[in-house]
Design an enzyme around this catalytic site. Structure first.
Site, PDB file in Angstrom:
ATOM      1  N   SER A 132       1.636   3.149   5.172  1.00 36.50           N
ATOM      2  CA  SER A 132       2.720   3.438   6.139  1.00 36.50           C
ATOM      3  C   SER A 132       3.216   2.719   7.139  1.00 36.50           C
ATOM      4  O   SER A 132       4.100   3.140   8.013  1.00 36.50           O
ATOM      5  CB  SER A 132       1.936   4.832   6.813  1.00 36.50           C
ATOM      6  N   ALA A 181       0.875  -1.291   0.099  1.00 34.28           N
ATOM      7  CA  ALA A 181      -0.011   0.128  -0.012  1.00 34.28           C
ATOM      8  C   ALA A 181       0.874   1.287   0.060  1.00 34.28           C
ATOM      9  O   ALA A 181       2.139   1.043  -0.034  1.00 34.28           O
ATOM     10  CB  ALA A 181      -0.959  -0.163   1.283  1.00 34.28           C
ATOM     11  N   HIS A 182       0.041   2.378  -0.133  1.00 36.12           N
ATOM     12  CA  HIS A 182       0.608   3.624  -0.162  1.00 36.12           C
ATOM     13  C   HIS A 182       1.754   3.873   1.073  1.00 36.12           C
ATOM     14  O   HIS A 182       1.390   3.623   2.041  1.00 36.12           O
ATOM     15  CB  HIS A 182      -0.238   4.657  -0.243  1.00 36.12           C
ATOM     16  N   ASN A 183       2.897   4.432   0.737  1.00 35.00           N
ATOM     17  CA  ASN A 183       3.705   5.072   1.734  1.00 35.00           C
ATOM     18  C   ASN A 183       4.412   3.760   2.539  1.00 35.00           C
ATOM     19  O   ASN A 183       5.164   4.010   3.563  1.00 35.00           O
ATOM     20  CB  ASN A 183       3.163   5.830   2.738  1.00 35.00           C
TER      21      ASN A 183
END
Length: 349
Positions: free
Chosen positions: A262, A242-244
């Site tokens: 994250s 997923a993002h980050n």
């Protein structure tokens, strides 16, 4: 092409017990191998297969005694040596350099003369493709995206705008680098009523050198900043990053695992199949997570965890063993309850 056994032993730095001039034609498993084949024996559970093998030579550990009728090549790591010989015998054939008819390169893109673009591959405006990199049909390098040298993008791989792929990276078929992260803010007063308001995903994905990404794996771009997959990490098929997220160097993530936004996966971590990692936590360096585990909290460096929610592996083993005895325990509890009730009746008020 046949090779002499002595050459192969030297290639893997092994000690040869046998005829160095013997010709070897290929490699195979212990049970499947025949005359002219090399196999390997690195696990005692395959002792029976080792003793019955018809292979001409076997890669073995340093403590395996000589065997009559079979040449041995003693090495520190038979599995690794076998892999090196497989690469020697089956070196990948790279297509001739050049942009094939049917491939498309934007006038403002930069493709190295030694790169290979097969029909249907595309490089958009400002995209860059390094030397000796191969784009198979349907592979797409987006605007301002960069793909380093000696990479392979198999059919229908997508590297979206501004994402960066290092050197010697392998992206298997239909993997996607740089899709939007799954980010929404709830807005109770949208124009058409309550809505999930899309948060613009304006960051990138950075894949460092020597990474391999399996088929149909998705690595989402950061909301802002970077989603990072570190040097030498290997991702299996059907993995979601997923993002980050930051995946550390040399980590292994097996099929159907997912890492939420994250989260940080440290160096040399192993996530087994179908592991789920919640967002905003850290899985420490050299940690191992058992299959189908749900990781809801930080995992310390070097710890082995299993279960959902994930707990130290030994604790999970004890809990699993206890769960297996639950039916018998319930029977005992019911029997004890009946006995207590009988005793209370006999005792009277």
């Amino acid at each position: 092409m046949p090779r002499q056994l002595g050459e192969l032993a030297a290639h893997v730095g092994g000690e040869l017990l046998g005829d160095p001039s013997q010709l070897i034609h290929g490699l195979n498993g212990l049970e499947e191998a025949g005359p002219g084949d090399v196999s390997f024996y690195g696990n005692p559970r395959y002792r029976r297969q080792f003793e019955a093998t018809r292979a001409s030579a076997v890669l073995v550990g340093a403590d395996v005694p000589p065997r009559e009728g079979v040449a041995l090549v003693r090495v520190a790591n038979p599995h690794l040596a076998y892999a090196k010989l497989l690469r020697l015998f089956h070196a990948p054939e790279r297509p001739a350099a050049g942009v094939r008819p049917g491939a498309w390169v934007h006038p403002e893109a930069t493709v190295h003369p030694e790169a290979v673009l097969l029909p249907g591959a595309s490089v958009d405006r400002g995209g860059r493709v390094g030397a000796r990199t191969v784009l198979y049909p349907g592979a797409y390098v987006g605007e301002q995206a960069e793909v380093g040298e000696d990479c392979v993008l198999y059919p229908n791989v997508t590297v979206r705008e501004r994402c960066i792929v290092g050197a010697r990276v392998i992206l298997h078929a239909s993997s996607v680098v740089g899709a939007d992260g799954f980010g929404f803010a709830f807005n109770p007063e949208g124009e058409a009523g309550p809505e999930h308001f899309k948060i613009p995903q304006v960051g990138i994905v950075r894949i460092e050198d020597d990474v391999e990404v399996g088929a149909c794996t998705c690595i989402d771009r950061a909301t802002v900043g970077e989603t990072v997959v570190g040097r030498g990490a290997k991702l299996d098929n059907l993995v979601q990053i997923a993002h980050n997220v930051r995946v550390g160097p040399l980590s292994l993530i097996c099929a159907q695992a997912g890492v939420s936004g994250s989260a940080e996966v440290g160096t040399g971590v192993v996530l087994a199949g179908q592991v789920g990692v919640v967002g905003h936590i850290r899985v420490g360096d050299l940690a191992k997570v058992g299959a189908q585990s749900g990781v809801a909290h930080d995992v310390p460096d070097g710890q082995v965890v299993s279960g959902s929610p994930a707990v130290p592996h030994r604790e999970w083993l004890r809990a699993s063993a206890a769960a297996g005895q639950m039916a018998d325990l319930l029977k005992e509890v019911r029997a004890l309850r009946r006995r207590v009730e009988t005793l209370e009746k006999e005792k009277g008020p």
